[in-house]
Motif scaffolding. Structure first.
Motif, mmCIF file in Angstrom:
data_model
loop_
_atom_site.group_PDB
_atom_site.id
_atom_site.type_symbol
_atom_site.label_atom_id
_atom_site.label_comp_id
_atom_site.label_asym_id
_atom_site.label_seq_id
_atom_site.Cartn_x
_atom_site.Cartn_y
_atom_site.Cartn_z
ATOM 1 N N ILE A 143 84.761 56.989 -16.143
ATOM 2 C CA ILE A 143 84.879 55.697 -15.463
ATOM 3 C C ILE A 143 85.756 54.786 -16.314
ATOM 4 O O ILE A 143 85.374 54.397 -17.424
ATOM 5 C CB ILE A 143 83.473 55.063 -15.247
ATOM 6 N N ARG A 144 86.945 54.474 -15.809
ATOM 7 C CA ARG A 144 87.871 53.621 -16.563
ATOM 8 C C ARG A 144 87.517 52.160 -16.308
ATOM 9 O O ARG A 144 88.112 51.481 -15.461
ATOM 10 C CB ARG A 144 89.327 53.891 -16.145
ATOM 11 N N GLU A 145 86.528 51.678 -17.049
ATOM 12 C CA GLU A 145 86.054 50.308 -16.824
ATOM 13 C C GLU A 145 85.236 49.873 -18.037
ATOM 14 O O GLU A 145 84.762 50.702 -18.813
ATOM 15 C CB GLU A 145 85.186 50.282 -15.540
ATOM 16 N N LYS A 146 85.065 48.556 -18.174
ATOM 17 C CA LYS A 146 84.206 48.047 -19.236
ATOM 18 C C LYS A 146 82.750 48.384 -18.912
ATOM 19 O O LYS A 146 82.362 48.398 -17.729
ATOM 20 C CB LYS A 146 84.346 46.523 -19.322
ATOM 21 N N ALA A 147 81.948 48.579 -19.952
ATOM 22 C CA ALA A 147 80.519 48.863 -19.753
ATOM 23 C C ALA A 147 79.840 47.692 -19.038
ATOM 24 O O ALA A 147 78.965 47.895 -18.190
ATOM 25 C CB ALA A 147 79.838 49.119 -21.095
ATOM 26 N N ALA A 148 80.253 46.465 -19.366
ATOM 27 C CA ALA A 148 79.619 45.274 -18.781
ATOM 28 C C ALA A 148 79.861 45.186 -17.278
ATOM 29 O O ALA A 148 79.136 44.503 -16.557
ATOM 30 C CB ALA A 148 80.122 44.008 -19.472
ATOM 31 N N ILE A 149 80.877 45.872 -16.791
ATOM 32 C CA ILE A 149 81.138 45.886 -15.344
ATOM 33 C C ILE A 149 80.558 47.146 -14.719
ATOM 34 O O ILE A 149 79.862 47.095 -13.705
ATOM 35 C CB ILE A 149 82.664 45.780 -15.083
ATOM 36 N N SER B 50 80.323 46.489 -28.440
ATOM 37 C CA SER B 50 80.193 45.262 -29.240
ATOM 38 C C SER B 50 81.319 44.293 -28.920
ATOM 39 O O SER B 50 81.109 43.081 -28.831
ATOM 40 C CB SER B 50 80.269 45.583 -30.739
ATOM 41 N N ALA B 51 82.527 44.844 -28.749
ATOM 42 C CA ALA B 51 83.694 44.000 -28.465
ATOM 43 C C ALA B 51 83.468 43.204 -27.182
ATOM 44 O O ALA B 51 83.887 42.054 -27.074
ATOM 45 C CB ALA B 51 84.944 44.865 -28.355
ATOM 46 N N GLU B 52 82.769 43.818 -26.211
ATOM 47 C CA GLU B 52 82.500 43.110 -24.951
ATOM 48 C C GLU B 52 81.514 41.957 -25.141
ATOM 49 O O GLU B 52 81.357 41.120 -24.271
ATOM 50 C CB GLU B 52 81.979 44.097 -23.893
ATOM 51 N N SER B 53 80.839 41.937 -26.295
ATOM 52 C CA SER B 53 79.990 40.789 -26.629
ATOM 53 C C SER B 53 80.701 39.833 -27.583
ATOM 54 O O SER B 53 80.083 38.942 -28.163
ATOM 55 C CB SER B 53 78.669 41.270 -27.264
ATOM 56 N N GLY B 54 81.993 40.061 -27.784
ATOM 57 C CA GLY B 54 82.794 39.136 -28.587
ATOM 58 C C GLY B 54 82.863 39.482 -30.062
ATOM 59 O O GLY B 54 83.380 38.708 -30.857
ATOM 60 N N ILE B 55 82.318 40.640 -30.443
ATOM 61 C CA ILE B 55 82.369 41.022 -31.852
ATOM 62 C C ILE B 55 83.706 41.709 -32.131
ATOM 63 O O ILE B 55 84.056 42.688 -31.476
ATOM 64 C CB ILE B 55 81.187 41.941 -32.216
ATOM 65 N N ALA B 56 84.424 41.151 -33.098
ATOM 66 C CA ALA B 56 85.762 41.670 -33.403
ATOM 67 C C ALA B 56 85.674 43.125 -33.840
ATOM 68 O O ALA B 56 84.757 43.512 -34.548
ATOM 69 C CB ALA B 56 86.382 40.838 -34.512
ATOM 70 N N THR B 57 86.609 43.905 -33.376
ATOM 71 C CA THR B 57 86.694 45.284 -33.838
ATOM 72 C C THR B 57 87.463 45.250 -35.147
ATOM 73 O O THR B 57 88.662 45.023 -35.166
ATOM 74 C CB THR B 57 87.426 46.143 -32.793
ATOM 75 N N PHE B 58 86.736 45.421 -36.245
ATOM 76 C CA PHE B 58 87.335 45.226 -37.567
ATOM 77 C C PHE B 58 88.480 46.187 -37.855
ATOM 78 O O PHE B 58 89.287 45.964 -38.725
ATOM 79 C CB PHE B 58 86.266 45.350 -38.655
ATOM 80 N N ARG B 59 88.526 47.304 -37.091
ATOM 81 C CA ARG B 59 89.576 48.289 -37.346
ATOM 82 C C ARG B 59 90.893 47.930 -36.669
ATOM 83 O O ARG B 59 91.924 48.498 -36.992
ATOM 84 C CB ARG B 59 89.135 49.652 -36.796
ATOM 85 N N ASP B 60 90.852 47.018 -35.709
ATOM 86 C CA ASP B 60 92.067 46.702 -34.947
ATOM 87 C C ASP B 60 93.089 45.951 -35.813
ATOM 88 O O ASP B 60 92.728 45.345 -36.816
ATOM 89 C CB ASP B 60 91.713 45.842 -33.722
ATOM 90 N N PRO B 61 94.364 45.944 -35.386
ATOM 91 C CA PRO B 61 95.375 45.178 -36.132
ATOM 92 C C PRO B 61 94.938 43.718 -36.246
ATOM 93 O O PRO B 61 94.496 43.125 -35.267
ATOM 94 C CB PRO B 61 96.632 45.308 -35.262
ATOM 95 N N GLY B 62 95.022 43.168 -37.437
ATOM 96 C CA GLY B 62 94.604 41.784 -37.658
ATOM 97 C C GLY B 62 93.130 41.673 -37.993
ATOM 98 O O GLY B 62 92.659 40.638 -38.444
ATOM 99 N N GLY B 63 92.362 42.752 -37.737
ATOM 100 C CA GLY B 63 90.928 42.743 -38.030
ATOM 101 C C GLY B 63 90.661 42.815 -39.523
ATOM 102 O O GLY B 63 91.571 42.999 -40.336
ATOM 103 N N LEU B 64 89.382 42.670 -39.847
ATOM 104 C CA LEU B 64 88.959 42.606 -41.241
ATOM 105 C C LEU B 64 89.484 43.785 -42.069
ATOM 106 O O LEU B 64 90.008 43.615 -43.161
ATOM 107 C CB LEU B 64 87.432 42.580 -41.280
#
Ligand code: ZN
Length: 273
Positions: free
Chosen positions: A252-258, A31-45
């Motif tokens: 595979i150490r890479e983003k899913a989108a790649i 989801s993050a790769e589509s720009g959706i904020a990870t709510f659990r991250d620092p600063g997140g919701l």
């Protein structure tokens, strides 16, 4: 350990080309790769609000009694985050794999509906789906168009004066039976959905493709572990850390989108041979 990307991609494609039953498992990284904020991250919701307060009916009622400003702020953030999100190249590659007849099902921890929008048809959503509602009267579930729902949420967020429960309810989609409905997402303290089905899928898989999940959220994180127990090979794609892959698996150490479009390309080459 440094992974050789082309080698890992090739190995993943090789395994997938021989697999009989591939199940996909995706998490917040997708989801993050589509720009959706990870709510659990620092600063997140969930960093700024206590999820046990926001994510429960009691918490929402208590915010409403204070005038509802916090609810408006949260809704604004959700709209901003989900409003611009579209399936990324990773989602599209998974839909392509389904078209090629290569996958059995998708299990996701994400609530963003992007796997369905990309074109996958058999999707299990353990944390529910923000764009599906559930009638509190007849229990029927129904999907709501992304733009329609975002428009309704914007109306709630933009209103002036104190926010009331009635004000929210009159903007929330109604069931055909006339009953009040709620978003079909798993709130804090509620049970996950479709877990039995997901574990069944895991047991049926001989290869599980694990994408963008930290493995921190239980019981969803059980799914890849169950696949392994049943003898499946894991292919893990995660740009930051290796969580599930063991010695005989592929990491595979890479983003899913790649990584995913590269794997699909490799699979197509193998098919042509
Ligand atoms: Zn109903």
């Amino acid at each position: 350990m440094k992974t050789n990307l082309p080698e890992a991609i090739n190995k993943a494609a090789e395994i997938l080309s021989r697999a009989k039953s591939v199940v996909i498992f995706t998490g917040a990284g997708m989801s993050a790769e589509s720009g959706i904020a990870t709510f659990r991250d620092p600063g997140g919701l969930w960093d700024r609000f206590d999820p046990e307060e926001v994510g429960t009916a009691e918490g929402i009622m208590s915010f409403l009694s204070e005038g509802g400003d916090k609810i408006r702020e949260i809704i604004r953030e959700v709209v901003e985050s989900f409003g611009a999100a579209r399936p990324n190249a990773g989602h599209l590659a998974l839909a392509e794999l389904e078209k090629m007849g290569l996958i059995r099902s998708v299990i996701t921890q994400n609530i963003d509906n992007l796997h369905r929008e990309a074109g996958n048809t058999k999707v299990f959503e353990v944390h529910g789906n923000l764009f599906r509602f559930r009638c509190l009267n007849c229990e029927k579930k129904f999907f709501v168009d992304r733009e329609d729902l975002l428009g309704r949420l914007r109306d709630i967020a933009q209103g002036a004066g104190p926010l009331s429960l009635e004000g929210i309810l009159e903007r929330i989609p109604r069931c055909a039976c006339g009953g009040v409905s709620r978003p079909d997402v798993v709130m804090f303290g509620e049970s996950v959905q479709e877990l039995d089905e997901s574990i069944f899928e895991a047991h049926q898989s001989d290869v599980m493709l694990v994408l963008g999940t930290s493995g921190a959220v239980y019981p969803a994180a059980m799914v890849p572990q169950q696949a392994r127990k049943a003898g499946a090979i894991l292919i893990e794609v995660n740009p930051t850390e290796k969580v599930f892959a063991a010695e005989n698996d592929v990491y595979i150490r890479e983003k899913a989108a790649i990584a995913m479009p590269l794997i699909v390309e490799e699979l197509k080459k193998k098919k042509r041979k």
